[in-house]
Write an enzyme that holds these catalytic residues in place. Structure first.
Site, PDB file in Angstrom:
ATOM      1  N   ASP A 178       0.822  -1.210   0.000  1.00 26.35           N
ATOM      2  CA  ASP A 178       0.000   0.000   0.000  1.00 26.35           C
ATOM      3  C   ASP A 178       0.860   1.267   0.000  1.00 26.35           C
ATOM      4  OD1 ASP A 178      -2.163  -1.733   0.212  1.00 26.35           O
ATOM      5  OD2 ASP A 178      -2.270  -1.550   2.395  1.00 26.35           O
ATOM      6  N   ARG A 207     -10.361  -0.688   7.013  1.00 30.89           N
ATOM      7  CA  ARG A 207      -8.907  -0.482   6.975  1.00 30.89           C
ATOM      8  C   ARG A 207      -8.491   0.884   7.477  1.00 30.89           C
ATOM      9  NH1 ARG A 207      -4.992  -0.368   1.733  1.00 30.89           N
ATOM     10  NH2 ARG A 207      -5.187   1.863   2.050  1.00 30.89           N
ATOM     11  N   HIS A 233       1.150  -7.780  -0.245  1.00 32.16           N
ATOM     12  CA  HIS A 233      -0.026  -8.618  -0.005  1.00 32.16           C
ATOM     13  C   HIS A 233      -0.860  -8.756  -1.276  1.00 32.16           C
ATOM     14  CE1 HIS A 233      -1.086  -4.491   1.147  1.00 32.16           C
ATOM     15  NE2 HIS A 233      -2.316  -4.753   0.744  1.00 32.16           N
TER      16      HIS A 233
HETATM   17  O1  LIG Z   1      -8.933  -7.330   1.523  1.00 33.08           O
HETATM   18  C1  LIG Z   1      -7.784  -7.694   1.726  1.00 33.08           C
HETATM   19  O2  LIG Z   1      -7.497  -8.793   2.181  1.00 33.08           O
HETATM   20  C2  LIG Z   1      -6.648  -6.747   1.433  1.00 33.08           C
HETATM   21  C3  LIG Z   1      -7.058  -5.637   0.507  1.00 33.08           C
HETATM   22  C4  LIG Z   1      -5.962  -4.625   0.335  1.00 33.08           C
HETATM   23  O3  LIG Z   1      -5.149  -4.690  -0.537  1.00 33.08           O
HETATM   24  C5  LIG Z   1      -5.855  -3.564   1.340  1.00 33.08           C
HETATM   25  O4  LIG Z   1      -6.731  -3.414   2.182  1.00 33.08           O
HETATM   26  O5  LIG Z   1      -4.849  -2.844   1.305  1.00 33.08           O
HETATM   27 FE   LIG Z   2      -3.514  -3.287  -0.200  1.00 34.51          FE
END
Ligand SMILES: O=C(O)CCC(=O)C(=O)O
Ligand SMILES: [Fe+2]
Length: 276
Positions: free
Chosen positions: A97, A265, A250
């Site tokens: 990110d 998040r 990820h």
């Molecule tokens: O939903 C997820 O498991 C990760 C999604 C994602 O890339 C994030 O929230 O940064």
């Molecule tokens: Fe992400």
């Protein structure tokens, strides 16, 4: 509090912590573990958006993502959602990110609210392990290089997200800034070297064309995603994963068509990244 590693490359489970009542001594120890293990997993939490935000603030100032939709209860908490009739998911490709920011976020804290009956795991990869797996010769070459990162092709007007209007993303006009970071960074907390290019946001090596960069980047991506370097995370409602964006990538699996998956998040500010 007990911190148990769950994978050789990245990932540790934190036992005996209620994120709603985090002490500053616990937060200090967790910041160190976060940098060492890359992903901290907390099971059986119960967090309103306000409580999640307060927990995240124990680790640093909040960085509100400028492209993601927000949860209705708190506009500083991003919505990571896939509805049963939506085909694409958020984060469905390898990335870390905010690498498109000049000062990239240190970490993201994701809280699982609603999950499909099966599927919807997230895979993490260790960028310490990726670096460690390279030869001394390649490490030395990479240590002299930087790479250009961008959000334009993902969140901008020309981005894949804008082909069809999607309520999960907004503000494409804010996707203007590109950022240059060292290819091998020294992690600001652990001091360890880590590979810092990623398939989602890295465009090319600085001073190289995209065509020249492709073979080398592809090779690095192949090393980074070796199964040995990855940890596959299974969610339950109430699970929190708090990952470090400097030493992990990820990938959110999109294997639950026709079902809903809802996550909250919060992203935390980082520091400018220095070369190893
Ligand atoms: O939903 C997820 O498991 C990760 C999604 C994602 O890339 C994030 O929230 O940064
Ligand atoms: Fe992400």
């Amino acid at each position: 509090m007990d911190i148990q590693p769950i994978h050789a490359g990245c990932g540790a489970e934190v036992i005996g912590v209620d994120l709603e009542h985090l002490s500053s001594a616990q937060a200090e120890e967790l910041i160190r573990a976060h940098a060492d293990y890359g992903v901290l997993v907390f099971r059986n939490q119960s967090l309103t958006p306000d409580a999640q935000l307060a927990a995240a603030e124990a680790f640093g100032p909040i960085n509100v993502n400028r492209f993601f939709a927000r949860v209705p209860e708190n506009e500083r908490v991003a919505l990571v959602l896939k509805e049963p009739d939506q085909e694409t998911n958020v984060g469905g490709g390898w990335h870390t990110d905010h690498s498109y920011d000049e000062v990239p976020a240190m970490g993201s804290m994701l809280y699982a609210v609603e999950l499909p009956p099966i599927g919807g795991d997230t895979i993490f990869a260790s960028m310490y392990a990726a670096y460690d797996a390279l030869s001394d010769g390649l490490k030395e070459t990479l240590e002299g290089l930087s790479a250009v990162h961008s959000s334009r092709h993902v969140f901008g007007r020309a981005g894949v997200r804008q082909a069809k209007p999607d309520p999960r993303y907004h503000s494409p006009d804010l996707a203007t800034q590109d950022a240059v970071h060292p290819v091998i960074i020294r992690h600001p907390v652990s001091g360890r070297p880590a590979l810092y290019v990623n398939p989602g946001f890295t465009l090319h090596l600085d001073g190289w064309t995209e065509q020249e960069s492709r073979p080398l980047l592809d090779y690095l991506y192949q090393v980074a995603t070796r199964p040995e370097h990855t940890y596959r995370h299974r969610w339950e409602p109430g699970t929190v994963a708090f990952w470090d964006n400097r030493c992990t990538w990820h990938y959110a699996l999109n294997d639950y068509q026709g079902h809903r998956r809802l996550m909250h998040r919060v992203t935390i500010d980082g520091v400018a990244l220095e070369a190893a």
